[in-house]
Write an enzyme that holds these catalytic residues in place. Structure first.
Site, PDB file in Angstrom:
ATOM      1  N   ASN A  73       0.814  -1.201   0.000  1.00  0.00           N
ATOM      2  CA  ASN A  73       0.000   0.000   0.000  1.00  0.00           C
ATOM      3  C   ASN A  73       0.858   1.267   0.000  1.00  0.00           C
ATOM      4  O   ASN A  73       2.087   1.189  -0.040  1.00  0.00           O
ATOM      5  CB  ASN A  73      -0.952  -0.028   1.206  1.00  0.00           C
ATOM      6  CG  ASN A  73      -2.276   0.645   0.922  1.00  0.00           C
ATOM      7  OD1 ASN A  73      -2.326   1.683   0.269  1.00  0.00           O
ATOM      8  ND2 ASN A  73      -3.346   0.062   1.431  1.00  0.00           N
ATOM      9  N   HIS A 103      22.471  -0.099  14.033  1.00  0.00           N
ATOM     10  CA  HIS A 103      23.679   0.663  14.336  1.00  0.00           C
ATOM     11  C   HIS A 103      24.241   0.227  15.677  1.00  0.00           C
ATOM     12  O   HIS A 103      23.490  -0.196  16.560  1.00  0.00           O
ATOM     13  CB  HIS A 103      23.355   2.161  14.367  1.00  0.00           C
ATOM     14  CG  HIS A 103      22.714   2.645  13.112  1.00  0.00           C
ATOM     15  ND1 HIS A 103      23.434   2.968  11.991  1.00  0.00           N
ATOM     16  CD2 HIS A 103      21.410   2.813  12.776  1.00  0.00           C
ATOM     17  CE1 HIS A 103      22.611   3.340  11.024  1.00  0.00           C
ATOM     18  NE2 HIS A 103      21.370   3.246  11.480  1.00  0.00           N
ATOM     19  N   GLY A 130      -1.429  -1.153   8.669  1.00  0.00           N
ATOM     20  CA  GLY A 130      -0.840   0.150   8.393  1.00  0.00           C
ATOM     21  C   GLY A 130       0.006   0.687   9.538  1.00  0.00           C
ATOM     22  O   GLY A 130      -0.350   0.554  10.703  1.00  0.00           O
TER      23      GLY A 130
END
Length: 165
Positions: A73, A103, A130
């Site tokens: 999406n 990191h 989402g």
């Protein structure tokens, strides 16, 4: 990067590769069409039938493998310093981010540009809601559902419904 060894994220060659991927994504995002999708898919290591809505971004594209009948999406981000693999029939909601790069925790190492990456693997028939964030090294099993806005910090079993944390 693919082997999980440290690398320098500010290396000029890697910066140029990321720039090329940004340009390809930009061409598609500016004028989304089936024909312009090739600007993105030519970067991918492997892809089947898929739909990618505009707003797609990736670091390199070359470590992305996508199965059949996948839907990505709007405004999704794939930071593919290591492999990102999507199985078949995967549904990705808007604004989902995949982060393979990490990191060092030591500030001096981080300042030197050191990075490392761990692959992300998504099984078949997975639905990711989402705004979800998938962190480095995560595997999500077949048929799993990831809730909207979840931050996935651990592996998810097949058929599991993951809310967050």
């Amino acid at each position: 990067m693919r082997q999980g060894q440290t690398f320098n994220g500010i290396d000029i060659d890697l910066r140029l590769r990321r720039e090329a991927a940004r340009l390809a994504c930009g061409k598609y995002n500016a004028h989304p069409s089936k024909g312009n999708l090739r600007h993105i898919t030519r970067l991918f290591e492997k892809f089947g039938s898929l739909v990618i809505e505009p707003g797609f971004q990736c670091d390199y594209g070359t470590q992305i493998r996508i199965g059949e009948r996948c839907y990505i999406n709007f405004n999704c981000v794939f930071l593919d310093s290591a492999n990102i693999t999507l199985g078949d029939d995967v549904l990705i909601g808007p604004g989902v981010h995949f982060y393979t790069v990490d990191h060092p925790r030591d500030a001096n190492e981080r300042a030197s540009g050191k990075c490392y990456a761990k692959p992300i693997s998504i099984g078949n028939k997975v639905w990711i809601g989402g705004g979800a964030k998938i962190l480095p090294g995560i595997t999500i099993g077949d048929n799993a559902i990831i809730a909207a806005n979840a931050v996935v910090t651990r592996n998810i079993s097949a058929n599991e419904r993951y809310i967050s944390g």
